[in-house]
Enzyme design. Structure first.
Site, PDB file in Angstrom:
ATOM      1  N   TYR A  87       0.078  14.518  -1.094  1.00  0.00           N
ATOM      2  CA  TYR A  87       1.484  14.384  -0.719  1.00  0.00           C
ATOM      3  C   TYR A  87       2.258  15.613  -1.160  1.00  0.00           C
ATOM      4  CZ  TYR A  87       2.730  13.197  -5.591  1.00  0.00           C
ATOM      5  OH  TYR A  87       2.914  13.219  -6.953  1.00  0.00           O
ATOM      6  N   CYS A  88       3.415  15.825  -0.516  1.00  0.00           N
ATOM      7  CA  CYS A  88       4.368  16.850  -0.949  1.00  0.00           C
ATOM      8  C   CYS A  88       5.749  16.199  -0.976  1.00  0.00           C
ATOM      9  CB  CYS A  88       4.315  18.090  -0.058  1.00  0.00           C
ATOM     10  SG  CYS A  88       4.647  17.800   1.696  1.00  0.00           S
ATOM     11  N   TRP A  89       6.802  16.963  -0.747  1.00  0.00           N
ATOM     12  CA  TRP A  89       8.151  16.391  -0.873  1.00  0.00           C
ATOM     13  C   TRP A  89       8.422  15.331   0.184  1.00  0.00           C
ATOM     14  CZ3 TRP A  89      12.031  15.233  -3.731  1.00  0.00           C
ATOM     15  CH2 TRP A  89      13.282  14.966  -3.180  1.00  0.00           C
ATOM     16  N   GLY A  92       5.236  16.687   4.633  1.00  0.00           N
ATOM     17  CA  GLY A  92       5.295  17.612   5.753  1.00  0.00           C
ATOM     18  C   GLY A  92       4.320  18.757   5.655  1.00  0.00           C
ATOM     19  N   TYR A 116       6.755  12.372  -1.542  1.00  0.00           N
ATOM     20  CA  TYR A 116       7.390  11.946  -2.791  1.00  0.00           C
ATOM     21  C   TYR A 116       8.740  11.291  -2.529  1.00  0.00           C
ATOM     22  CZ  TYR A 116      10.166  12.156  -7.007  1.00  0.00           C
ATOM     23  OH  TYR A 116      11.000  11.817  -8.044  1.00  0.00           O
TER      24      TYR A 116
END
Length: 342
Positions: A87-89, A92, A116
């Site tokens: 995962y990232c922010w 994306g 996140y």
């Protein structure tokens, strides 16, 4: 709201920058940033000042280089059956790029939908909602061994959330712990996971707290539960509390300069003569005397005012003359809890 690591994945990977990870992350996630803090800032500047295309081109090269280092380093030992969740922010470009590379190797990769940001929304929802279980507050003036007794009650099978443990702070002037406190967001993530695991049919024991523990704030859900809950109050003589505190705060006593600085910060609240008396006790290493003075002149008056606002008289009082045997003290609190909730 459940730990993604339990959903059939072997590892949860946070691809955000190290500073983003340090502020908060999904439970159990490891940090494998595809952009460093400096690289992320550089790409962002190019995006705003030059063009999105140039930013993506530079970012793509950096992501590929960092992904290669992770694959050759921390991920080198994983076989073909390993299943990562990344995962990232927002779920994306950063996590998407890394997931594509891992998938091309042959690993079955999952991505956290919404990243996140989606996890944070779940945390906020959980910590602001009413607490599902009936809350009982363990109260008592400073030095009453509330945390020690709570931990023994947990070991006896009771449902407990150690708020000071989650905050890594003992909730007093000298309460700082090694390693420092988590960020507000990380504290709330820890609390959300603890709340998620509650059995709503059983009482939840928590320690009486103010609305802040060190530098972190108690979210609305748990704070409202604390202010409305019945209380089991430990009534312990000041001398016994002072002796217990002097022993349990050995780390603070080992740093007299830190203690003196903290006492100096109390000058707006106390007469100069009292502060000087306390500082002389520090110089003499009279920790029991200092603890007793602080109990009587600083902590106890504040506790009594706090209790007057939040204790509605529905609770029980457990009188303890000494604090040498916390197992016996926990047994007495257990009996009071049975009388309160039975």
């Amino acid at each position: 709201m459940s730990d993604p690591a339990l959903a059939g994945f072997d590892s949860v990977i946070d691809t955000r920058s190290p500073l983003e990870y340090a502020e908060d992350h999904l439970p159990g996630a490891i940090s494998l940033p595809v952009l460093s803090d400096e690289e992320r800032a550089r790409v962002g500047t190019i995006y705003k000042q030059i063009s999105p295309f140039d930013a993506r081109k530079l970012g793509g090269a950096m992501v590929a280089a960092n992904a290669a280092r992770h694959i050759a380093g921390p991920l080198a030992g994983f076989g073909g059956g390993w299943r990562p969740l990344v995962y990232c922010w927002r779920g994306g470009q950063r996590s998407g790029a890394f997931a594509t590379i891992l998938a091309q190797i042959g690993w079955r990769v999952g991505r956290v939908e919404g990243g996140y940001k989606a996890w944070r929304a779940l945390v906020v929802e959980r910590v602001t909602a009413p607490v599902a279980a009936p809350v009982v507050v363990l109260d008592g003036n400073t030095g009453s061994a509330k945390t020690g007794i709570l931990l023994r009650l947990a070991a006896r099978g009771h449902q407990v959330i150690d708020l000071e443990g989650l905050a890594n702070h003992r909730g007093s002037l000298f309460g700082a712990m090694p390693g420092g406190q988590p960020s507000q967001k990380l504290f709330e993530s820890r609390l959300a996971m603890a709340l998620e695991g509650l059995d709503p049919s059983r009482p939840l024991l928590v320690e009486a707290e103010s609305s802040r523990i060190g530098e972190v704030n108690l979210p609305r859900g748990i704070w409202q539960a604390i202010t409305r809950a019945p209380r089991i109050r430990l009534a312990v003589p000041a001398e016994a509390r002072a002796a217990y505190t002097a022993g349990s705060y050995a780390d603070a006593c080992a740093d007299p300069a830190r203690v003196a600085r903290t006492l100096d910060s109390l000058r707006p609240l106390h007469p100069a003569e009292r502060i000087e008396d306390w500082l002389r006790m520090v110089d003499a290493g009279d920790w029991a005397g200092l603890s007793l003075g602080l109990m009587r002149e600083h902590y106890d008056p504040r506790y009594e005012r706090h209790r007057a606002r939040h204790d509605d008289g529905r609770g029980r009082v457990v009188a303890l003359e000494r604090l040498e045997d916390l197992d016996a003290a926990a047994a007495r609190v257990e009996a009071a809890l049975a009388g309160l909730t039975g």
